[in-house]
Design an enzyme around this catalytic site. Sequence first.
Site, PDB file in Angstrom:
ATOM      1  N   HIS A  59       0.784  -1.115  -0.045  1.00  0.00           N
ATOM      2  CA  HIS A  59      -0.041  -0.098   0.277  1.00  0.00           C
ATOM      3  C   HIS A  59       0.903   1.442   0.137  1.00  0.00           C
ATOM      4  O   HIS A  59       1.976   1.415   0.287  1.00  0.00           O
ATOM      5  CB  HIS A  59      -1.064   0.153   1.238  1.00  0.00           C
ATOM      6  CG  HIS A  59      -0.694  -0.025   2.625  1.00  0.00           C
ATOM      7  ND1 HIS A  59       0.631  -0.876   3.596  1.00  0.00           N
ATOM      8  CD2 HIS A  59      -0.684   1.059   3.517  1.00  0.00           C
ATOM      9  CE1 HIS A  59       1.028  -0.561   3.959  1.00  0.00           C
ATOM     10  NE2 HIS A  59       0.376   1.097   4.336  1.00  0.00           N
ATOM     11  N   HIS A  61       0.846   5.490   1.187  1.00  0.00           N
ATOM     12  CA  HIS A  61       0.712   6.651   1.238  1.00  0.00           C
ATOM     13  C   HIS A  61       0.633   8.095   0.516  1.00  0.00           C
ATOM     14  O   HIS A  61       1.821   7.726   0.850  1.00  0.00           O
ATOM     15  CB  HIS A  61       0.575   7.240   2.641  1.00  0.00           C
ATOM     16  CG  HIS A  61      -0.246   5.449   3.744  1.00  0.00           C
ATOM     17  ND1 HIS A  61      -1.556   5.307   4.292  1.00  0.00           N
ATOM     18  CD2 HIS A  61       0.569   5.042   4.655  1.00  0.00           C
ATOM     19  CE1 HIS A  61      -1.170   5.054   5.293  1.00  0.00           C
ATOM     20  NE2 HIS A  61      -0.076   4.195   5.152  1.00  0.00           N
ATOM     21  N   TYR A 147      11.281   4.709  -0.382  1.00  0.00           N
ATOM     22  CA  TYR A 147      10.691   4.879  -0.512  1.00  0.00           C
ATOM     23  C   TYR A 147       9.282   5.650   0.003  1.00  0.00           C
ATOM     24  O   TYR A 147       8.611   5.402   0.080  1.00  0.00           O
ATOM     25  CB  TYR A 147      10.123   3.266  -1.319  1.00  0.00           C
ATOM     26  CG  TYR A 147      10.346   2.085  -1.845  1.00  0.00           C
ATOM     27  CD1 TYR A 147      11.618   1.983  -3.227  1.00  0.00           C
ATOM     28  CD2 TYR A 147      10.518   0.803  -0.997  1.00  0.00           C
ATOM     29  CE1 TYR A 147      11.712   1.700  -3.371  1.00  0.00           C
ATOM     30  CE2 TYR A 147      11.666   0.525  -1.216  1.00  0.00           C
ATOM     31  CZ  TYR A 147      12.523   0.209  -2.539  1.00  0.00           C
ATOM     32  OH  TYR A 147      12.879  -0.623  -2.888  1.00  0.00           O
TER      33      TYR A 147
END
Length: 164
Positions: A59, A61, A147
């Site tokens: 996932h 954000h 990342y």
Amino acid sequence: MSEYRRLFVPGGTYFFTVALAGRGGDLLVSRIGDLRAAYAEGLCDRPVQTRAIVVLPDHLHAIWTLPEGDSDFPERWKRIKRSFTVRVGETRPRSASKWAKGEAGIWQRRYWERCIRDEAELSAALRYVWANPVKHGLVCRAVDWPYSSLHREIRVGSVAQAGV
């Protein structure tokens, strides 16, 4: 069928969580080059200010500020997801409804968003985004996760590396 209600604020700042359909994999980081290209492609003619982003294995954000007068974040996410899916070039197990709609089964259909209302909420959201790899046990310090836009903020001097 559920009716999803989203708050559309032209020029607003939003916090997003966008997830893969199959949680627990590592597709987003194993194909980080494809995700970066899809992100750039998806926003090329509809830019946003990416205030923060962190990509985890399954996932991501992001915090975006949209251009003045623009509130169309759904189209942007649709483009990013589609571009990444095409680049990956594979399908995943999917429901009959996803099959019927031609979806590849890579992404969760929905995503979570929240309109950020003030500077205190923005500060909390930024800390949450940057600390998320630590929360998930991927690294001991946020600065060690490759990342993350945290590195950009450290480079420009917006955030001190000490303690991050």
